[in-house]
Design a protein around this motif. Structure first.
Motif, mmCIF file in Angstrom:
data_model
loop_
_atom_site.group_PDB
_atom_site.id
_atom_site.type_symbol
_atom_site.label_atom_id
_atom_site.label_comp_id
_atom_site.label_asym_id
_atom_site.label_seq_id
_atom_site.Cartn_x
_atom_site.Cartn_y
_atom_site.Cartn_z
ATOM 1 N N UNK A 101 1.032 -1.240 -0.088
ATOM 2 C CA UNK A 101 -0.014 0.065 -0.011
ATOM 3 C C UNK A 101 0.874 1.312 0.075
ATOM 4 N N UNK A 102 2.013 1.182 0.798
ATOM 5 C CA UNK A 102 2.666 2.587 1.171
ATOM 6 C C UNK A 102 3.615 2.605 -0.528
ATOM 7 N N UNK A 103 3.840 1.666 -1.020
ATOM 8 C CA UNK A 103 4.624 2.078 -2.256
ATOM 9 C C UNK A 103 3.743 2.190 -3.252
ATOM 10 N N UNK A 104 2.489 1.715 -3.528
ATOM 11 C CA UNK A 104 1.421 2.252 -4.415
ATOM 12 C C UNK A 104 1.006 3.982 -4.188
ATOM 13 N N UNK A 105 1.152 4.162 -3.081
ATOM 14 C CA UNK A 105 1.041 5.512 -2.547
ATOM 15 C C UNK A 105 2.107 6.393 -2.840
ATOM 16 N N UNK A 106 3.444 6.136 -2.810
ATOM 17 C CA UNK A 106 4.453 6.497 -3.554
ATOM 18 C C UNK A 106 4.276 6.734 -4.984
ATOM 19 N N UNK A 107 4.117 5.585 -5.626
ATOM 20 C CA UNK A 107 3.878 5.632 -7.218
ATOM 21 C C UNK A 107 2.953 6.722 -7.405
ATOM 22 N N UNK A 108 1.671 6.768 -6.920
ATOM 23 C CA UNK A 108 0.611 7.808 -6.977
ATOM 24 C C UNK A 108 1.004 8.954 -6.758
ATOM 25 N N UNK A 109 1.877 9.254 -5.730
ATOM 26 C CA UNK A 109 2.464 10.722 -5.562
ATOM 27 C C UNK A 109 3.308 11.164 -6.432
ATOM 28 N N UNK A 110 4.167 10.273 -7.130
ATOM 29 C CA UNK A 110 5.117 10.582 -8.357
ATOM 30 C C UNK A 110 4.555 10.757 -9.543
ATOM 31 N N UNK A 111 3.250 9.950 -9.397
ATOM 32 C CA UNK A 111 2.590 10.282 -11.077
ATOM 33 C C UNK A 111 1.936 11.572 -10.812
#
Length: 128
Positions: free
Chosen positions: A26-36
């Motif tokens: 979940x955290x890594x998906x959140x990081x990806x979302x933030x960078x997108x």
């Protein structure tokens, strides 16, 4: 007298391990979302963060699959594969930031699904 063997340390249960891996995922998906949302840019310049996110998400999904037949994890892997070429640094530099910003809602939806989908029973077959 003989010495007693040292007791083995208690290991986390499968449920505890799955919970911890899901939290990391979940955290890594959140990081990806933030960078997108940032268009794959740092200080206005293209970054290689998407490749790093992909590797981390793939590793966590593969580990989770051994304990949790997580459809969301499978969907994340498929999504990452579909966008793999677009996440290479040269492609990030070529595409406008708005393109990557437009992908953020898709990752948000996957992340929300992960949170709302309960883990499967250990040892369940994978839905491929």
């Amino acid at each position: 007298g003989g010495q007693r063997p040292a007791a083995s340390p208690a290991l986390p249960s499968t449920a505890e391990t799955v919970a911890a891996l899901r939290r990391r995922f979940h955290k890594e998906l959140y990081r990806l979302q933030a960078d997108l949302v940032e268009g794959g840019r740092i200080a206005g310049k293209p970054c290689d963060c998407f490749v790093k996110h992909r590797l981390g998400l793939e590793a966590m999904a593969e580990e989770l699959f051994t304990m949790d037949a997580c459809d969301v994890c499978h969907d994340v892997l498929c999504w990452l594969e579909a966008h793999a070429a677009e996440f290479e640094l040269e492609e990030v530099a070529r595409r406008p930031p708005e393109y990557y910003k437009s992908l953020a809602p898709e990752v948000r939806d996957l992340r929300k699904r992960l949170v709302t989908t309960p883990p499967t029973e250990a040892g369940s077959p994978l839905a491929v």
